[in-house]
Structure formats: C-alpha cells, structure tokens
Design a protein around this motif. Structure first.
Motif, mmCIF file in Angstrom:
data_model
loop_
_atom_site.group_PDB
_atom_site.id
_atom_site.type_symbol
_atom_site.label_atom_id
_atom_site.label_comp_id
_atom_site.label_asym_id
_atom_site.label_seq_id
_atom_site.Cartn_x
_atom_site.Cartn_y
_atom_site.Cartn_z
ATOM 1 N N PHE A 66 -12.301 0.790 3.618
ATOM 2 C CA PHE A 66 -11.878 -0.572 2.814
ATOM 3 C C PHE A 66 -10.609 -0.603 2.316
ATOM 4 C CE2 PHE A 66 -11.794 -2.856 -1.306
ATOM 5 C CZ PHE A 66 -12.017 -4.185 -0.705
ATOM 6 N N SER A 67 -10.167 0.347 1.535
ATOM 7 C CA SER A 67 -9.185 0.697 0.592
ATOM 8 C C SER A 67 -7.615 0.433 1.265
ATOM 9 C CB SER A 67 -9.038 2.085 -0.149
ATOM 10 O OG SER A 67 -8.203 1.801 -0.952
ATOM 11 N N LEU A 68 -7.375 0.945 2.518
ATOM 12 C CA LEU A 68 -6.119 0.954 3.055
ATOM 13 C C LEU A 68 -5.831 -0.520 3.513
ATOM 14 C CD1 LEU A 68 -3.651 2.777 3.749
ATOM 15 C CD2 LEU A 68 -4.558 3.140 5.930
ATOM 16 N N PRO A 69 -6.509 -1.313 4.241
ATOM 17 C CA PRO A 69 -6.331 -2.556 4.449
ATOM 18 C C PRO A 69 -6.518 -3.598 3.190
ATOM 19 C CG PRO A 69 -8.549 -1.853 5.435
ATOM 20 C CD PRO A 69 -7.838 -0.725 4.997
ATOM 21 N N CYS A 70 -7.216 -3.113 2.395
ATOM 22 C CA CYS A 70 -7.384 -4.041 1.227
ATOM 23 C C CYS A 70 -6.075 -3.937 0.703
ATOM 24 C CB CYS A 70 -8.503 -3.432 0.367
ATOM 25 S SG CYS A 70 -8.415 -4.344 -1.364
ATOM 26 N N ALA A 71 -5.530 -2.540 0.487
ATOM 27 C CA ALA A 71 -4.151 -2.681 -0.049
ATOM 28 C C ALA A 71 -3.087 -3.510 0.710
ATOM 29 C CB ALA A 71 -3.796 -1.095 -0.259
ATOM 30 N N ILE A 72 -3.178 -3.610 1.903
ATOM 31 C CA ILE A 72 -2.055 -4.324 2.633
ATOM 32 C C ILE A 72 -2.441 -5.882 2.398
ATOM 33 C CG2 ILE A 72 -1.603 -5.159 5.052
ATOM 34 C CD1 ILE A 72 -2.391 -2.146 6.056
ATOM 35 N N GLY A 73 -3.411 -6.333 2.235
ATOM 36 C CA GLY A 73 -3.776 -7.741 2.016
ATOM 37 C C GLY A 73 -3.319 -7.978 0.408
ATOM 38 N N GLN B 14 -0.839 -6.183 -1.027
ATOM 39 C CA GLN B 14 0.859 -6.118 -1.072
ATOM 40 C C GLN B 14 1.299 -7.338 -0.283
ATOM 41 O OE1 GLN B 14 2.763 -2.874 -2.099
ATOM 42 N NE2 GLN B 14 3.407 -5.112 -2.969
ATOM 43 N N ILE B 15 0.645 -8.094 0.821
ATOM 44 C CA ILE B 15 1.401 -9.129 1.266
ATOM 45 C C ILE B 15 1.057 -10.296 0.269
ATOM 46 C CG2 ILE B 15 0.497 -10.743 3.323
ATOM 47 C CD1 ILE B 15 2.054 -8.408 4.254
ATOM 48 N N ALA B 16 -0.110 -10.387 -0.258
ATOM 49 C CA ALA B 16 -0.146 -11.781 -1.148
ATOM 50 C C ALA B 16 0.768 -11.622 -2.523
ATOM 51 C CB ALA B 16 -1.622 -11.698 -1.810
ATOM 52 N N HIS B 17 1.078 -10.312 -2.970
ATOM 53 C CA HIS B 17 1.948 -9.935 -4.045
ATOM 54 C C HIS B 17 3.009 -9.092 -3.848
ATOM 55 C CE1 HIS B 17 -0.418 -12.655 -6.769
ATOM 56 N NE2 HIS B 17 -1.455 -11.830 -6.168
ATOM 57 N N PRO B 18 3.897 -9.215 -3.105
ATOM 58 C CA PRO B 18 5.080 -8.258 -2.746
ATOM 59 C C PRO B 18 5.881 -7.569 -3.657
ATOM 60 C CG PRO B 18 5.693 -10.458 -1.766
ATOM 61 C CD PRO B 18 4.282 -10.584 -2.179
ATOM 62 N N ASP B 19 5.527 -8.302 -5.050
ATOM 63 C CA ASP B 19 6.434 -7.806 -6.062
ATOM 64 C C ASP B 19 5.706 -7.006 -6.891
ATOM 65 O OD1 ASP B 19 4.633 -10.027 -6.747
ATOM 66 O OD2 ASP B 19 5.415 -10.419 -8.675
ATOM 67 N N LYS B 20 4.273 -6.824 -6.566
ATOM 68 C CA LYS B 20 3.556 -5.846 -7.516
ATOM 69 C C LYS B 20 3.487 -4.310 -6.965
ATOM 70 C CE LYS B 20 0.842 -9.291 -9.932
ATOM 71 N NZ LYS B 20 -0.365 -9.989 -10.288
ATOM 72 N N GLN B 21 3.239 -3.631 -7.758
ATOM 73 C CA GLN B 21 2.906 -2.105 -7.031
ATOM 74 C C GLN B 21 1.521 -2.110 -6.790
ATOM 75 O OE1 GLN B 21 2.178 1.071 -10.279
ATOM 76 N NE2 GLN B 21 3.900 2.129 -9.578
ATOM 77 N N VAL B 22 1.503 -1.355 -5.545
ATOM 78 C CA VAL B 22 -0.073 -1.513 -5.010
ATOM 79 C C VAL B 22 -0.395 0.085 -4.887
ATOM 80 C CG1 VAL B 22 -1.395 -2.008 -3.125
ATOM 81 C CG2 VAL B 22 0.066 -3.763 -3.901
ATOM 82 N N ILE B 23 -1.613 0.488 -5.501
ATOM 83 C CA ILE B 23 -1.933 2.016 -5.252
ATOM 84 C C ILE B 23 -3.326 1.914 -4.738
ATOM 85 C CG2 ILE B 23 -2.396 3.947 -6.640
ATOM 86 C CD1 ILE B 23 0.394 3.021 -7.282
ATOM 87 N N CYS B 24 -3.278 2.649 -3.560
ATOM 88 C CA CYS B 24 -4.498 2.746 -2.648
ATOM 89 C C CYS B 24 -4.974 4.144 -2.839
ATOM 90 C CB CYS B 24 -4.048 2.567 -1.441
ATOM 91 S SG CYS B 24 -5.280 2.989 0.011
ATOM 92 N N ILE C 224 3.451 0.659 -0.151
ATOM 93 C CA ILE C 224 1.944 0.948 -0.504
ATOM 94 C C ILE C 224 1.903 2.314 -0.803
ATOM 95 C CG2 ILE C 224 -0.603 1.093 -0.030
ATOM 96 C CD1 ILE C 224 -0.031 -1.500 1.459
ATOM 97 N N LYS C 225 1.343 2.987 -1.919
ATOM 98 C CA LYS C 225 1.118 4.252 -2.371
ATOM 99 C C LYS C 225 -0.234 4.741 -1.998
ATOM 100 C CE LYS C 225 5.258 3.260 -4.237
ATOM 101 N NZ LYS C 225 6.469 3.237 -3.448
ATOM 102 N N CYS C 226 -0.526 5.501 -1.154
ATOM 103 C CA CYS C 226 -1.925 5.849 -0.494
ATOM 104 C C CYS C 226 -2.310 7.228 -1.016
ATOM 105 C CB CYS C 226 -1.909 5.958 1.055
ATOM 106 S SG CYS C 226 -3.625 6.311 1.718
ATOM 107 N N LEU C 227 -2.972 7.401 -2.159
ATOM 108 C CA LEU C 227 -3.302 8.573 -2.618
ATOM 109 C C LEU C 227 -4.695 8.991 -2.234
ATOM 110 C CD1 LEU C 227 -1.830 6.875 -5.060
ATOM 111 C CD2 LEU C 227 -1.977 8.859 -6.166
ATOM 112 N N VAL C 228 -4.550 10.317 -1.350
ATOM 113 C CA VAL C 228 -5.758 10.762 -0.682
ATOM 114 C C VAL C 228 -6.354 11.945 -1.317
ATOM 115 C CG1 VAL C 228 -6.686 11.395 1.651
ATOM 116 C CG2 VAL C 228 -4.547 9.993 1.549
ATOM 117 N N PHE C 229 -7.525 11.898 -1.742
ATOM 118 C CA PHE C 229 -8.289 13.049 -2.230
ATOM 119 C C PHE C 229 -8.796 13.778 -1.058
ATOM 120 C CE2 PHE C 229 -8.877 9.964 -5.840
ATOM 121 C CZ PHE C 229 -8.589 10.748 -6.812
ATOM 122 N N ASN C 230 -8.421 14.933 -0.913
ATOM 123 C CA ASN C 230 -8.586 15.543 0.547
ATOM 124 C C ASN C 230 -9.351 17.026 -0.030
ATOM 125 O OD1 ASN C 230 -8.726 16.683 2.777
ATOM 126 N ND2 ASN C 230 -6.573 17.435 3.035
#
Length: 562
Positions: A416-423, A425-435, A459-465
């Motif tokens: 869910f998180s990665l495409p949710c972050a895309i949606g 960011q598209i809606a609010h290109p001026d905001k920081q989006v953290i995935c 988009i900043k994608c932080l992956v707990f690996n």
C-alpha cells in the motif's frame, strides 16, 4: 448540444474538482482517457500496475476535497483494481473507479456462455460486496443519473468506493446533456446529538478519554476535535487511523499500541469514541479486557453503533456537525479538573515507553522512528505499509502540526505505502512525502519505483530491512513452535536496495545506527527521490499484544477515587 458519453464523464469530473486520474491504459478505456486529457484540466497519471493506481487514488481521496479516481481496462485491468477497491471501501475513502467494458453486443448476448468477447468480465458482480455502489452503464441515457448517484454515495455518509463499468460503444455514444435526468439525493434526517446527556456523563467522570478514529479525518473534523479536547481537558487516545487527528494525544491504543495508551483506555471510566469502529485489532479477542468504561459512541454509520459494547449513549451523526454543536454548547461549561488523570497517564508513559524498545541488536526501529519524527516537516504526509513496520511507525511517530499519516487499516494490504505516497505527492507536490515500508511490502509494488525515478518525485522511501517477513516470523515463533515457513532465509530475501535505487535512478542511503538518523535531515528536505535503507536485525521484535501482557493487570485502578 450533443456530446459523447466519455466527454460527459470527463466534464463531470472537472466539475467535481478532480484534477488527476490514475490508471493504466488499455483498449477499453482509451476513449475516456482521451476525453479526460482533452479537457486540459485533468492530468492522467499512469502507474505501472492497476493495483498501484487504485492505492494512489485512495491516497488522493484522503488528502483532497474530492474523490480519488482510477481507470482500468476490462478484464484483468479491472480485476487488478480489486484490492485497492476493497481497501478504499474498508477505510472509508471517497473513490470512484471507472472500468472499460467490452461492447454491449458481446456482454449482453452471451447467454450461458462463460465469455463471448475479449477480456469481457462481469466486474460489477465481483466488486458489489466491496463497494457502496457498482453499476454497468448499458444505456447512454442513464449516464448523468449514474454518475451523480455514484459520486454522491462515494462522498456522503460513511464515504467509500464506487465503481462504474462502461462498455466501449457506450463511451462513444452521442447524448444531449440537457435531456438527461439527474439523481436527487434523499433528504437528510436531523440527528439527536444527545449533548446534555453527554455533558452529564463527563461531569460525573473521573478518568474519561477521547478515542479518536479515522472518521475524524474522513469528516474533516480535526480542527473541531482539537477544540473539543482543549475545551474539555480530556486526554486523547488515538486508534491507528486517528493518529493524525490531534497533536496532543497520548499515543496509539490497540493490539500493538503504546502500553500507556492502552492502560489509559483500560482504566477509563468513560470513553468518548469519535469515528472509531471498535474492530478486533482495536479491542482484541476479548473486548472485556479492553475496558469496562461507559461508552459514548459517535459515528455516521449506525451499523458500527452497539456492535461491540453495550454503549451508554450512541449518536448517529456526521462528526463535524456533532463536534461543532458540542463545542458551541460546552463553551461556557465548567468541566471537572482532569489534571490528576493526565498525570497518571504521563507516569505510565515514563514507566512503560521502553516496552516498545525490544531490539537489543543493531538499530531499534521504534527509536529510529522517534528520531525521524523530530526531523520530518510539520506538514508532511507520512504513509505506512503493513506488518511490523506499520506498528513501529504507529508506536514511535508523534504527529505534529498538519501532518497526515495514511495507513491501510481495515484491509491491511501489503504494498500500500509506495503507491499511496505517489497519490499523496501528486495531490500535494509542495509537501514532503515520507513512505515507510518493509522489505516485504516494498516488493509487492516495487515497479512503482520506476514511476518515482522517471518522474523524479521527491518521495523518501524508508525501508525497514530485516530480510524476512518479520510479523509472520514472530507469530510463527509464538504460536507455531518456530515453524518458519515462508520466512526463512532460504525462502525470503530482500532485493539489493542499492542496486535497485541505481536501476531506477533514485538516490540511496543506508542507515545502520541510531546516531546516523540525524544525518538524514538534509536528504529528507531536498527535492530528490530516495531509498533509505534502515538495516535492522533479522529477528526484530514487536511489543506484545496488550491482551496477552500480564503487567496490565498490575496497573488496573480498582479504587473509584483517585
């Protein structure tokens, strides 16, 4: 003046302030897609999988004042939307899904044959249980009525997903808009808000709590609930979906919630539940362990009232309307002093905050989230995936300012998180989006990194690996005698994230220690996409379920006077 149905749909969306439509092109939707772009006011966003489009539309519906819209072609394109449709329905997100369909001559004349045309499939029958409304438009003259009805149902009451399935020849059909009949919404009843009774319960309470759920943001009532909390002085506890409702809250209650938040709920004598549905992940298998408090439950969906608890007062109302009225009536009301109750919860917080820090080897994920919380913008949009990572974020992150926290809660869908972050960011290109995501969830929709890298979305994608499916491994350890099927090193691995970042043209950073978190401030603030790998131990842990932890009984307040 005549126009084709596809053009009518496009102009309807423009009139509802839809400015982006997500999807994946296919033969059965090309006409609609062409007309939408031709408006000059709708931007088409093509993902790399329809499921990603559905999740992106979900996010768009959550963070804008209109519906999120996703398009898909017939057959497999439509079925690829199904997970996202279910997610939007269960999490009450206003979304409109539009699918193309084969020609009417193929779908309406096949008799008992399994299939007549190519990629024809009865998608409305498939999605009826997971939508508020699903309709095949086989009569062009019904397009106005069906569009208006679908949109109304999606955004009104308890919002949710709707789907319209439109055959190719219907899209091309000519109509005269002025001759079409429209949809008239039913009249709204005036609810009994029961405010005098609620005020009386509060006045007689010693340890009340306000439990804020996802309904607060859905109703756009976050300003009003913050005012109510300030007026009343009642401590605020959040559900997973309510974490971004009130800045001054005492954390997250639920199965893997903050210990002190769960203790506050357990020891409350009055719970005022606002837009919270008391699902099993909230109250546990035995609701009597959750709390013995009197319950005031306010929700727009009457099916959620009296469902779990014998509630003292139920109010079926739009939350914004309810809160505006109770705030008005409580402006001069003398509330009891609940400072002693706040002090008790604060002591529990000091004593039990450490319960979330279970990883003694390497980077502790909850501590990492707490550190990240301090350097993320106060108007950022934070998305979480599902699994350990979701609970670690919920436990460690503290919402500030106008931050949003977007979760897949009801369906709990990995990926869910990665495409949710895309949606978002598209809606609010001026905001920081953290995935935030895990190594499992990331690989469910990893193809969307191509979208981020190609478009250079920041988009900043932080992956707990931890190179395993951590939540499954922990459950297998606790309940299945260490039978680690599907979560062993030889059965699951995370891809080389550095190599993936390079392949997709995305910046890469690896964090191995808590001290390194502060070095991310600059990366989080710039305008480049990042994969930030958080290396955590293979057997990283999550705090015990509150309904299985013995120390809760030791903190139970049995004396009515405090």
């Amino acid at each position: 003046m005549k126009m084709n149905v596809a053009k009518y749909i496009a102009e309807f969306l423009v009139s509802k302030n839809v400015r982006h439509v997500f999807g994946y092109s296919g033969g059965a939707i090309l006409k609609m897609l062409d007309e939408m772009v031709a408006t000059g006011q709708i931007v088409y966003i093509q993902n790399y999988h329809e499921q990603a489009s559905s999740f992106a539309a979900d996010a768009y519906g959550r963070v804008t004042d209109t519906v999120g819209v996703a398009l898909a072609t017939s057959g497999p394109g439509a079925t690829n939307l199904v997970t996202g449709i279910a997610n939007a329905y269960l999490d009450s997100t206003p979304t409109l899904f539009i699918t193309g369909q084969d020609y009417r001559s193929n779908i309406l004349t096949k008799g008992n044959a399994r299939q007549n045309g190519f990629q024809d499939l009865n998608i409305t029958a498939i999605v009826k249980p997971i939508t508020k409304y699903a309709k095949l438009i086989d009569n062009p003259q019904e397009i106005r009525f069906e569009l208006e009805k679908a949109y109304h149902l999606s955004v009104s009451g308890r919002p949710g997903a709707v789907l319209l399935d439109i055959p190719i020849d219907v899209q091309f059909a000519e109509i005269v808009p002025e001759s079409l009949h429209g949809f008239t919404p039913p009249a709204l009843s005036i609810p009994d808000l029961k405010i005098p009774q609620i005020k009386k319960l509060i006045a007689g309470s010693i340890r009340p709590t306000i439990l804020v759920g996802g309904g607060i943001r859905t109703a756009k009532a976050h300003t009003e609930v913050r005012e109510f909390a300030k007026l009343s002085g009642i401590p605020v506890i959040a559900t997973l979906m309510g974490l971004d409702s009130v800045e001054e809250n005492y954390g997250f209650a639920g199965l893997h919630g903050n210990t002190y938040a769960n203790m506050a709920i357990q020891n409350s004598d009055l719970i005022i539940a606002l837009g919270a549905r008391f699902g099993q992940r909230q109250v546990g298998k035995d609701p009597s362990k959750y709390s013995g408090a009197k319950v005031v439950h306010v929700d727009i969906d009457e099916n959620e009232l009296h469902r779990i608890f014998k509630e003292e007062i139920t109010v079926k109302s739009h939350l914004k309307h309810f809160l505006q009225n109770i705030n008005s009536e409580c402006a001069g009301f003398s509330f009891p002093d609940f400072s002693h109750w706040h002090a008790i919860i604060q002591e529990w917080e000091k004593k039990y905050k450490k319960n979330a820090y279970l990883n003694t080897v390497g980077l502790d994920p909850v501590k990492a989230v707490e550190k990240l919380s301090d350097i993320i913008s106060h108007n950022a949009i934070i998305t979480s995936d599902v699994g350990h990572n979701q609970m670690w974020v919920a436990q460690g992150f503290r919402s500030r300012g106008e931050q949003r926290i977007l979760n897949s809660s009801g369906l709990g869908s990995m990926g869910f998180s990665l495409p949710c972050a895309i949606g978002a960011q598209i809606a609010h290109p001026d905001k920081q989006v953290i995935c935030f995501t895990g190594d499992g969830g990331l690989q469910m929709n990893i193809q969307e990194l191509m979208f981020i890298g190609h478009r250079k979305l920041p988009i900043k994608c932080l992956v707990f690996n931890n190179n395993t499916l951590g939540m499954m491994r922990e459950v297998q350890s606790r309940y299945y005698n260490n039978h680690y099927y599907g979560s062993n090193r030889d059965e699951f691995q995370c891809v080389d994230l550095n190599a993936i970042a390079t392949a997709y043209g995305i910046e890469y950073v690896c964090i191995k220690t808590l001290d390194e978190i502060s070095t991310l401030k600059e990366s989080l603030a710039d305008h480049k996409p990042y994969i930030i790998e958080l290396e955590i131990a293979f057997d990283s842990k999550l705090s015990n379920r509150y309904d299985e932890a013995e120390f809760f009984e030791a903190e139970r307040i049995n004396d009515a006077s405090i």
